[in-house]
Design an enzyme around this catalytic site. Structure first.
Site, PDB file in Angstrom:
ATOM      1  CG  ASP A   1      -0.110   0.099   2.525  1.00  0.00           C
ATOM      2  OD1 ASP A   1       0.830  -0.695   2.698  1.00  0.00           O
ATOM      3  OD2 ASP A   1      -0.394   0.986   3.348  1.00  0.00           O
TER       4      ASP A   1
ATOM      5  CG  HIS B   1      -0.777  -7.328  -2.029  1.00  0.00           C
ATOM      6  ND1 HIS B   1      -2.036  -7.455  -2.536  1.00  0.00           N
ATOM      7  CD2 HIS B   1      -0.830  -6.289  -1.153  1.00  0.00           C
ATOM      8  CE1 HIS B   1      -2.829  -6.543  -1.988  1.00  0.00           C
ATOM      9  NE2 HIS B   1      -2.123  -5.824  -1.142  1.00  0.00           N
TER      10      HIS B   1
END
Ligand SMILES: [Zn+2]
Length: 549
Positions: free
Chosen positions: A148, A474
């Protein structure tokens, strides 16, 4: 399927060399690029171990010390290729360090250095202080934490600590080039690793409030979709001050002071002053100020149940930096508090001795490293050293229970298991220095071999390094940038029996611990990356470069 698992990057000529087979074979051969057999030997049958669930045979080929590219053959199986060379991990270290550059937030990237992985300036707006009617604050810069775009004070401090303790214990890191823009400080050029760490330190300085307290994190309210960072225009919020963040920053600024003072005295003094200010805040706020996401906020929480280990680290680091008795007294008091707490609290995700823990939550092991560096003759320092030796002994016993010589038990295959391993390898690196025996070197090289492919997934957990390196982290930019390959040097979180994300449900939950893994971009519980999974690997490689010549 019959498989032979090797370190896909390779082995050092004078290091231990091991491969693992999952089928019965009495003999193995090592062949060179022309297919010629250069060595043959007998395997050892280890048997079935709990972490791989395989009946494993082990091939040891330590005596092969000639530079080259090789494969291992046994029965009808052939391994992927690997190198033997004195510089086999040099490119790996460079790429592990370069990842911090690619993860820079703000306007610090340069297309000349970032190449096709360049992203435009991001998160340049000032941040609102959540729940308070006060002016917005400039907290631009630093590193994106993980998959993120959040920036978290405790996580950032711990990643910086791994790198800077690596510099303190193994000075060779100062010569590790990283192909980043050069930084000339007030007095002299900063080594690449210090130039990169300064980016995060400068950001963490901005995270300190006027009264010395440190905001826990700066993020948007929720994680962005899979977009490039410069396309994430949601409002940024500073979330409340926590005592963990304040203590971690007090500690890491004190540590940084001990290094940067040799390059830029003014900057080092600024760090020490900020550390002392944070410590004064801790003294004025002796009760834990814990952190939980407020309603309406869904980014990383990085919550902890107590702040004792953080305060212990702060006291140890300030004692190491200043030599003042006051901090030693505080460290002794916090040592006792943490020992008492640890004896009664349920364990959360870590095994072993709490005074050797170096994760983003339990940070007492980082304080211990400051005491070991200071190396005073006192009871606390003796206890800490004993903790490291005891833990190293425990890890050797654990490693004897599997065919991979891997110091991990089933309980270690949790979210971010590769960091559990890397933290253990840091402990072993320190323990090795304490008794000067090099008796743990083989456990550390086996850990590296595991991370780079000697595992039952036949996968290297570092992008771009190894024939079967994982390719789908990810990580928002690598999904959004339209480039096939992720940038090299990213450490995956790795196998995790918890299988917590939706896509991870594709993995058979009855899989052996080592096989609870999927190389898929949606698997944040198996395949995310973070700054503090790269940083311990840098520390461990620094040990290897110093130890195996
Ligand atoms: Zn950013």
């Amino acid at each position: 399927m019959n498989s032979i698992w090797v370190d896909q990057v390779g082995y050092l000529p004078n290091g231990k060399k091991r491969a693992v087979l999952n089928f019965a074979a009495d003999e193995f051969e090592v062949t060179d690029v022309s297919g010629k057999t250069v060595l043959s030997g007998h395997t050892d049958h280890f048997g079935t171990d709990e972490i791989s669930g395989e009946d494993v045979y082990v091939a040891v080929f330590d005596e092969l010390d000639t530079d080259g590219i090789y494969r291992i053959k046994a029965g009808d199986a052939t391994s992927v290729s690997f190198r033997i060379s004195g510089d086999v991990y040099k490119g790996l270290l460079k790429d592990l360090l370069k990842c911090f550059y690619y993860l820079r937030c703000g306007d610090a990237l340069d297309p000349e250095y970032a190449g096709k992985y360049y992203h435009a300036p991001c998160h340049m707006a000032s941040a609102k202080v959540f729940g308070e009617d006060v002016p917005e604050v400039d907290v631009t810069g630093g590193w994106h934490d993980a998959g993120d775009f959040g920036r978290y004070s405790t996580a950032g401090a711990v990643a910086v600590a791994h790198l800077l303790y690596g510099v303190r214990f193994f000075g060779g890191l100062l010569n590790a080039g990283s192909d980043i823009p050069k930084v000339v400080s007030a007095e002299k050029k900063l080594p690449d690793i210090l130039a990169e760490v300064k980016v995060e330190l400068d950001f963490l300085l901005k995270m300190q409030r006027g009264d010395g307290g440190v905001w826990h994190k700066v993020t948007t309210l929720y994680h962005a979709e899979f977009i490039m960072p410069e396309d994430d225009h949601d409002d940024l919020y500073l979330f409340p001050v926590s005592s963990m963040a304040t203590a971690d920053i007090a500690a890491v600024f004190a540590l940084a002071y001990t290094i940067y003072k040799d390059y830029d005295g003014v900057y080092a003094d600024k760090l020490l002053a900020a550390s002392l200010k944070a410590y004064a805040w801790l003294e004025a706020n002796p009760e834990p100020l814990l952190f939980h996401n407020p309603p309406g906020n869904g980014t990383g929480e990085y919550s902890e149940d107590e702040d004792i280990s953080n305060r212990f680290w702060a006291a140890c680091a300030l004692h190491e930096a200043t030599g003042e008795d006051k901090y030693m007294k505080d460290a002794c008091a916090k040592y006792k508090s943490l020992a008492d707490y640890d004896a009664h609290a349920p364990r959360k995700g870590y095994q072993g001795d709490v005074f050797t823990c170096m994760g983003w939550a339990e940070v007492a092991g980082l304080g211990s490293m400051s005491l070991i560096l200071r190396n005073e003759n006192n009871a606390l320092t003796d206890s800490i050293k004993q903790s490291f030796m005891n833990e190293a002994g425990r890890l050797r016993t654990v490693a004897s229970r599997n065919g991979f010589n891997l110091c991990m038990s089933k309980a270690d295959f949790i979210w971010g298991s590769n960091m559990e391993l890397l933290k253990y390898m840091m402990i072993l690196s320190i323990a090795d220095g304490l008794d000067g025996s090099d008796q743990y070197t083989d456990l550390i090289t086996s850990g590296i071999d595991y991370l780079l492919g000697m595992n039952s997934m036949d996968t290297s957990y570092v992008t771009g390094h190894g024939e079967h390196a994982y390719r789908n982290p990810h990580l928002r930019p690598t999904v959004a940038d339209g480039i096939d390959e992720p940038w090299p040097g990213l450490v995956s979180g790795g196998p995790n029996m918890g299988l917590q994300d939706a896509r991870a449900k594709d993995v058979d939950p009855d899989s052996a611990p080592m096989k609870c893994y999927l190389d898929h971009e949606e698997c944040y519980s198996l395949n995310e990356i973070t700054i503090y999974w790269n940083s311990p690997f840098v520390f461990v490689l620094a040990y290897i470069f110093q130890t195996i010549k």
